[in-house]
Design a protein around this motif. Sequence first.
Motif, PDB file in Angstrom:
ATOM      1  N   LEU A   1      66.344  71.638  27.976  1.00 13.73           N
ATOM      2  CA  LEU A   1      67.353  71.525  29.024  1.00 13.73           C
ATOM      3  C   LEU A   1      67.455  70.090  29.523  1.00 13.73           C
ATOM      4  O   LEU A   1      68.443  69.411  29.268  1.00 13.73           O
ATOM      5  CB  LEU A   1      67.022  72.488  30.174  1.00 13.73           C
ATOM      6  N   LEU A   2      66.462  69.613  30.239  1.00 19.13           N
ATOM      7  CA  LEU A   2      66.507  68.288  30.863  1.00 19.13           C
ATOM      8  C   LEU A   2      66.236  67.199  29.832  1.00 19.13           C
ATOM      9  O   LEU A   2      65.225  67.233  29.126  1.00 19.13           O
ATOM     10  CB  LEU A   2      65.475  68.215  31.992  1.00 19.13           C
ATOM     11  N   ARG A   3      67.159  66.224  29.766  1.00 15.09           N
ATOM     12  CA  ARG A   3      67.006  65.097  28.851  1.00 15.09           C
ATOM     13  C   ARG A   3      66.385  63.909  29.572  1.00 15.09           C
ATOM     14  O   ARG A   3      66.831  63.526  30.658  1.00 15.09           O
ATOM     15  CB  ARG A   3      68.371  64.668  28.300  1.00 15.09           C
ATOM     16  N   MET A   4      65.356  63.334  28.982  1.00 13.81           N
ATOM     17  CA  MET A   4      64.826  62.069  29.481  1.00 13.81           C
ATOM     18  C   MET A   4      65.604  60.935  28.819  1.00 13.81           C
ATOM     19  O   MET A   4      65.793  60.942  27.601  1.00 13.81           O
ATOM     20  CB  MET A   4      63.341  61.934  29.154  1.00 13.81           C
ATOM     21  N   PRO A   5      66.050  59.950  29.569  1.00 18.41           N
ATOM     22  CA  PRO A   5      66.841  58.863  28.975  1.00 18.41           C
ATOM     23  C   PRO A   5      65.977  57.941  28.126  1.00 18.41           C
ATOM     24  O   PRO A   5      64.788  57.758  28.386  1.00 18.41           O
ATOM     25  CB  PRO A   5      67.391  58.127  30.194  1.00 18.41           C
ATOM     26  N   GLY A   6      66.586  57.358  27.106  1.00 15.22           N
ATOM     27  CA  GLY A   6      65.900  56.332  26.342  1.00 15.22           C
ATOM     28  C   GLY A   6      65.793  55.041  27.141  1.00 15.22           C
ATOM     29  O   GLY A   6      66.459  54.860  28.163  1.00 15.22           O
ATOM     30  N   PHE A   7      64.952  54.132  26.663  1.00 14.95           N
ATOM     31  CA  PHE A   7      64.796  52.863  27.374  1.00 14.95           C
ATOM     32  C   PHE A   7      64.222  51.809  26.432  1.00 14.95           C
ATOM     33  O   PHE A   7      63.697  52.122  25.358  1.00 14.95           O
ATOM     34  CB  PHE A   7      63.900  53.028  28.606  1.00 14.95           C
ATOM     35  N   THR A   8      64.328  50.565  26.866  1.00 13.81           N
ATOM     36  CA  THR A   8      63.808  49.415  26.126  1.00 13.81           C
ATOM     37  C   THR A   8      62.893  48.608  27.028  1.00 13.81           C
ATOM     38  O   THR A   8      63.236  48.329  28.181  1.00 13.81           O
ATOM     39  CB  THR A   8      64.949  48.507  25.636  1.00 13.81           C
ATOM     40  N   THR A   9      61.723  48.261  26.515  1.00 13.56           N
ATOM     41  CA  THR A   9      60.831  47.348  27.225  1.00 13.56           C
ATOM     42  C   THR A   9      60.636  46.087  26.389  1.00 13.56           C
ATOM     43  O   THR A   9      60.645  46.130  25.159  1.00 13.56           O
ATOM     44  CB  THR A   9      59.460  47.990  27.509  1.00 13.56           C
ATOM     45  N   VAL A  10      60.482  44.974  27.079  1.00 10.98           N
ATOM     46  CA  VAL A  10      60.331  43.672  26.430  1.00 10.98           C
ATOM     47  C   VAL A  10      59.068  43.005  26.940  1.00 10.98           C
ATOM     48  O   VAL A  10      58.858  42.869  28.153  1.00 10.98           O
ATOM     49  CB  VAL A  10      61.544  42.767  26.716  1.00 10.98           C
ATOM     50  N   GLY A  11      58.214  42.617  26.022  1.00 14.01           N
ATOM     51  CA  GLY A  11      57.090  41.750  26.341  1.00 14.01           C
ATOM     52  C   GLY A  11      57.385  40.361  25.816  1.00 14.01           C
ATOM     53  O   GLY A  11      58.136  40.187  24.846  1.00 14.01           O
ATOM     54  N   SER A  12      56.827  39.328  26.441  1.00 14.70           N
ATOM     55  CA  SER A  12      57.190  37.969  26.055  1.00 14.70           C
ATOM     56  C   SER A  12      56.030  37.015  26.296  1.00 14.70           C
ATOM     57  O   SER A  12      55.169  37.270  27.146  1.00 14.70           O
ATOM     58  CB  SER A  12      58.416  37.514  26.849  1.00 14.70           C
ATOM     59  N   PHE A  13      55.992  35.933  25.506  1.00 12.97           N
ATOM     60  CA  PHE A  13      54.993  34.892  25.749  1.00 12.97           C
ATOM     61  C   PHE A  13      55.605  33.516  25.518  1.00 12.97           C
ATOM     62  O   PHE A  13      56.554  33.341  24.743  1.00 12.97           O
ATOM     63  CB  PHE A  13      53.767  35.080  24.858  1.00 12.97           C
ATOM     64  N   LEU A  14      55.068  32.539  26.201  1.00 11.62           N
ATOM     65  CA  LEU A  14      55.409  31.132  26.021  1.00 11.62           C
ATOM     66  C   LEU A  14      54.103  30.362  26.013  1.00 11.62           C
ATOM     67  O   LEU A  14      53.326  30.436  26.975  1.00 11.62           O
ATOM     68  CB  LEU A  14      56.310  30.651  27.150  1.00 11.62           C
ATOM     69  N   GLN A  15      53.825  29.660  24.914  1.00 10.89           N
ATOM     70  CA  GLN A  15      52.522  29.027  24.735  1.00 10.89           C
ATOM     71  C   GLN A  15      52.693  27.526  24.469  1.00 10.89           C
ATOM     72  O   GLN A  15      53.546  27.116  23.679  1.00 10.89           O
ATOM     73  CB  GLN A  15      51.792  29.688  23.565  1.00 10.89           C
ATOM     74  N   PHE A  16      51.863  26.748  25.144  1.00  7.06           N
ATOM     75  CA  PHE A  16      51.886  25.294  24.973  1.00  7.06           C
ATOM     76  C   PHE A  16      50.479  24.812  24.641  1.00  7.06           C
ATOM     77  O   PHE A  16      49.524  25.093  25.378  1.00  7.06           O
ATOM     78  CB  PHE A  16      52.379  24.605  26.233  1.00  7.06           C
ATOM     79  N   ALA A  17      50.361  24.128  23.508  1.00  5.85           N
ATOM     80  CA  ALA A  17      49.080  23.557  23.100  1.00  5.85           C
ATOM     81  C   ALA A  17      48.984  22.142  23.655  1.00  5.85           C
ATOM     82  O   ALA A  17      49.563  21.198  23.106  1.00  5.85           O
ATOM     83  CB  ALA A  17      48.962  23.555  21.576  1.00  5.85           C
ATOM     84  N   ALA A  18      48.262  21.984  24.758  1.00  2.16           N
ATOM     85  CA  ALA A  18      48.125  20.664  25.378  1.00  2.16           C
ATOM     86  C   ALA A  18      47.356  19.716  24.463  1.00  2.16           C
ATOM     87  O   ALA A  18      47.665  18.526  24.380  1.00  2.16           O
ATOM     88  CB  ALA A  18      47.426  20.794  26.724  1.00  2.16           C
ATOM     89  N   THR A  19      46.341  20.237  23.780  1.00  2.15           N
ATOM     90  CA  THR A  19      45.595  19.500  22.767  1.00  2.15           C
ATOM     91  C   THR A  19      45.327  20.470  21.626  1.00  2.15           C
ATOM     92  O   THR A  19      45.735  21.627  21.665  1.00  2.15           O
ATOM     93  CB  THR A  19      44.260  18.969  23.316  1.00  2.15           C
TER      94      THR A  19
END
Length: 828
Positions: free
Chosen positions: A760-778
């Motif tokens: 009977l009851l429908r659960m809606p679909g969804f999208t999740t996003v994970g993200s990274f930003l990496q900086f190598a100082a040395t």
Amino acid sequence: MRKALFLLMAAPAAISSPALAEAERDAPANSAEKAEAPAAPPKEVFSTGVAKGRDRLDSATSTSALRGDEIQKFGPRALGDVLRTMAGLRVASGIGEGNNNYTVRGLPLAAGGSKYMQFQEDGLPVLEFGDLFNVGTDVYLRNDFTVNQIETIRGGSASTFASNSPGGLINLISRTGDVEGGSVQLSTGLDYDEKRLDFAMGGRLNRNTRFHIGGFYRQGEGPRRIGFDGWRGGQVKLNVTREFDDGGYVRVYLKYLDDRSPTFAPYVVNITGTNDNPTFQSFPGFDLRRDSVLSRYLGPVITLDQANNLAALPIDTGQHAVSKSFGFETQFDIAGWTITERARFAANGGDFSRAFPNSANTVSAFAAGQSGAGATASYASGPLTGQPIPGGSLINGNGLLQLYFVSFVRARNLDNFTNDLRASRVWELPGGKLTTTGGLYVATQALSTTWLHTAMNVDANGGGNTAMVNIANAAGVQQTVNGYFAFARASSLFRRAFDVDYRVVAPYGSINYHFGKIAIGGSLRYDMGRVRGQLVGADLGEGRVGLTSQDINRDGVISAAETRVAFLPFDRPGAVSYNYGYLNYSAGVNYRVAEPFSVFARYSHGARANADKVLFTPLINNATGAIANERDKADGVTQIEGGFKFRKDGITLNGTVFRVTADDHNVLNGAANRTDRSYEAHGVELEGTIQRGPFSMMVGATYTRAKITLDRLDPTLTGKEPRHQPDWTLVAVPQLDLGRLSAGASIVTITGSYAQDNNLLRMPGFTTVGSFLQFAATDRLRLTLNAQNLFNTLGIFEVNQSAVPANGIGFARAANGRTVSGSLRFDF
């Protein structure tokens, strides 16, 4: 500042890292060949659930792998969140660090855990059964720097190279010191409270000996607002490998895990609209993505303990997993045979508490529901203790009160011993190579747990401020004790003690003939189980007893709440004494059409012993411990699959079509709500990677259609679609590496599904996003920003209701909201 941070993290939302198996290159015979011959294409060598590690293009299996370095780019994450990004897996996370739900190919998730998928660590199971009540296998696993790679096999030979794994295997493979050096990383939540230290180091002790040690420690409130440090603890893992000059080795593993983390339950949610198109939103004062019913103002868990003595147990226990394990692995050659021996003993235990909802309503309606017309409410804990709650008030902005049951499971002994001995030999025949393998698997699994409960009235206050509530009748007589509605689960159900031992012996063997472009193989396994033990439970058998009256607060008066006290009737134990046996088999053919392309087909049948899901049900004779019907002892799974694999010039593409049938015995909410069903599912799995200069991307798509082909207890559900089964699961993991700067994303989409089996009851679909930003100082120092659920999506994994409620009040389990963390890593 917050807007700038959000934009910074959103920028890489279209890029991330591929999930690739460990790559090898064939070395040329001499330096001249090395100079003249073109580089051979990389081989993706896969070793989990197969007789011998081989190139994926030469194997008739559906497999995926994810390197540990790629995992760590997205920051410290629970294992369930990592596995959501692997192609072909369906993971319902949001529960916490452990006790999440895992399956593949439409195999049912009638209850929790990973019934048909076995979790392994370095090739051996963590627990023999992946769906033990309240203690899923993943509570004893952690994602940290010690993980070198995660391999998964779906269907195929998984049913014959491991026990209780007809759906597939998930194997966490540890680093073993092949790479010299180490790392130390400090991480902190930027919009939530968690501090974490990760470390790892490995290398050579001498020419023939190498080691690896690593682990983590963390502490903090965590991703949801609970008002106390719910995350406390960590683990340490060590292994030492001694290599022999003839090519063999022996390796010793040690692991110590002592870690606490909260369990998140379905929480109150506003459900409106229609069953086909419902709207889910948080009530004012309680954010379904960030809040929890857990609070410093709740508890303790007052109940009778495993000896029927009054106890007050800490509400902040959460999932407190403790595991101490020792294992070894050795491999050597004798007379042309390769002998591999793996063994491990793990002393597993801990306490596991969780709060799960029973009901919610407006103040007046809730009070009347417990104590009749004219009943009133007042605060029993927190800063407003003793103050009345007016019947029509919108306390906390939502005006809701709730009844929550608090479960406290004491795992006194979940010790596990496994030993897997196998021998393989490759025979050179005139037309090709014949590989034969024989093995013997022996395992023991203890199940010694006690289930304790209490019941609390609480408000719906976010920010870690949930408080307990008293209810009095119209005459002013208190019907609760300091907010406790009962010292049980409002009935005697689930007051249980298990003391059961499982022993498994499984001989197995396989044969594979590789001639020209064709490889044909088959394997057999026969699982034999011996189950012995005893049960004690308030809900055991006919004439159930288990409720009594007791003066809990010792004021000389038995209140209404004190007439609802559950105890364990030790004078009425039930026996457990039965044996089982079943055959698993798998056969497949692989055709290497060309160097970069192969096709395959496979037929497999396996089964899964039913462990604790048949205990406390009418299927077992409580006097003798016997199970009369053989089909009730184990659930079979049959899979037909076929597909292709392509790999060339930095591009891989794998596709599999499958059809699955399965049986399932399970228990949802006690013996009166058990299931006995057959299922069928079919679909397609697609997985691909691309590498072009600094850009790479992994994509995965799984299409599944499933149905209940026979419900033996409720015929009205026959032909229905199983709950929580989306048609599509989509994954994209792109990455851009510019040298000093790299960025990436992990994007997971699931389409809608039914909340319950009545469709009977429908659960809606969804999208999740994970993200990274990496900086190598040395070269040795790296700074990383990570975000999980970057866009703060309200993603619903589970809904208690089967239809839109008339008053709009329901309960749902949701993905955690956006969390942003930063880390500083030093490599040496």
